[in-house]
Design a protein around this motif. Structure first.
Motif, mmCIF file in Angstrom:
data_model
loop_
_atom_site.group_PDB
_atom_site.id
_atom_site.type_symbol
_atom_site.label_atom_id
_atom_site.label_comp_id
_atom_site.label_asym_id
_atom_site.label_seq_id
_atom_site.Cartn_x
_atom_site.Cartn_y
_atom_site.Cartn_z
ATOM 1 N N GLU A 2 0.821 -1.210 0.000
ATOM 2 C CA GLU A 2 0.000 0.000 0.000
ATOM 3 C C GLU A 2 0.855 1.261 0.000
ATOM 4 O OE1 GLU A 2 -2.617 -0.635 3.312
ATOM 5 O OE2 GLU A 2 -3.854 -2.025 2.158
ATOM 6 N N ARG A 11 -3.554 3.393 -6.355
ATOM 7 C CA ARG A 11 -4.588 3.101 -5.366
ATOM 8 C C ARG A 11 -4.880 1.612 -5.399
ATOM 9 N NH1 ARG A 11 -2.942 7.325 -4.860
ATOM 10 N NH2 ARG A 11 -3.965 9.344 -4.856
ATOM 11 N N ILE A 12 -5.019 1.029 -4.223
ATOM 12 C CA ILE A 12 -5.406 -0.373 -4.134
ATOM 13 C C ILE A 12 -6.895 -0.466 -4.436
ATOM 14 C CG2 ILE A 12 -5.579 -2.403 -2.630
ATOM 15 C CD1 ILE A 12 -2.664 -1.510 -3.235
ATOM 16 N N TRP A 15 -8.136 -6.455 -2.569
ATOM 17 C CA TRP A 15 -7.321 -7.565 -2.078
ATOM 18 C C TRP A 15 -8.171 -8.815 -2.219
ATOM 19 C CZ3 TRP A 15 -2.330 -7.638 -0.500
ATOM 20 C CH2 TRP A 15 -1.733 -6.423 -0.184
ATOM 21 N N ALA A 22 -4.017 -3.057 -8.071
ATOM 22 C CA ALA A 22 -3.797 -1.626 -7.868
ATOM 23 C C ALA A 22 -3.891 -0.916 -9.209
ATOM 24 C CB ALA A 22 -2.435 -1.379 -7.232
#
Length: 139
Positions: A2, A11-12, A15, A22
């Motif tokens: 991150e 930006r992620i 998950w 990302a």
């Protein structure tokens, strides 16, 4: 992950298990994504070498591919975009443990200085990928 992404305007988006998606923005998004990937590999190498408190080292495979994708809270919809499908394919089929694989269309826009840190591999005929990884030299 991150921290490296945020530092390079990324930006992620999601998950999933131990995998991450990302997205990188603004004018130097390809370079930003690649520098974030290199940073992750380098820091993981140092962690595994110097501070590892686990029985086995942490391993990653990272791919970088450029393309258009519209964000949606529905990650199944995001995964159907051509850009994300291609990034997943590059990671799963063309990336060895603890390396970064950059698609040829992404890497062709880099400066000679940046791309000189990558090795070239050919796969599926004329499709080109650039790879980056670290290891200790053997005596």
């Amino acid at each position: 992950v991150e921290t490296a992404a945020a530092k390079h305007n990324g930006r992620i988006w999601s998950w999933e298990g131990d995998g991450v998606l990302a997205a990188f923005y603004f004018s130097k998004k390809n370079t930003g994504a690649t520098l974030a990937a290199i940073e992750i590999i380098n820091e993981l190498f140092l962690f595994n070498t110097m501070r590892l408190n686990l029985r086995t080292p942490l391993n990653v495979r990272i791919s970088v591919h450029a393309g258009h994708c519209v964000y949606s809270r529905d990650m199944d919809k995001v995964k159907k975009s051509d850009a994300v499908k291609r990034a997943i394919e590059i990671e799963s089929k063309h990336t060895e443990l603890n390396t970064v694989t950059i698609s040829g269309t992404t890497g062709q826009h880099f400066s000679d200085l940046l791309i000189s840190n990558f090795g070239k591999t050919m796969s599926h005929g004329s499709v080109q990928f650039y790879t980056y990884g670290l290891c200790w030299e053997k005596p």
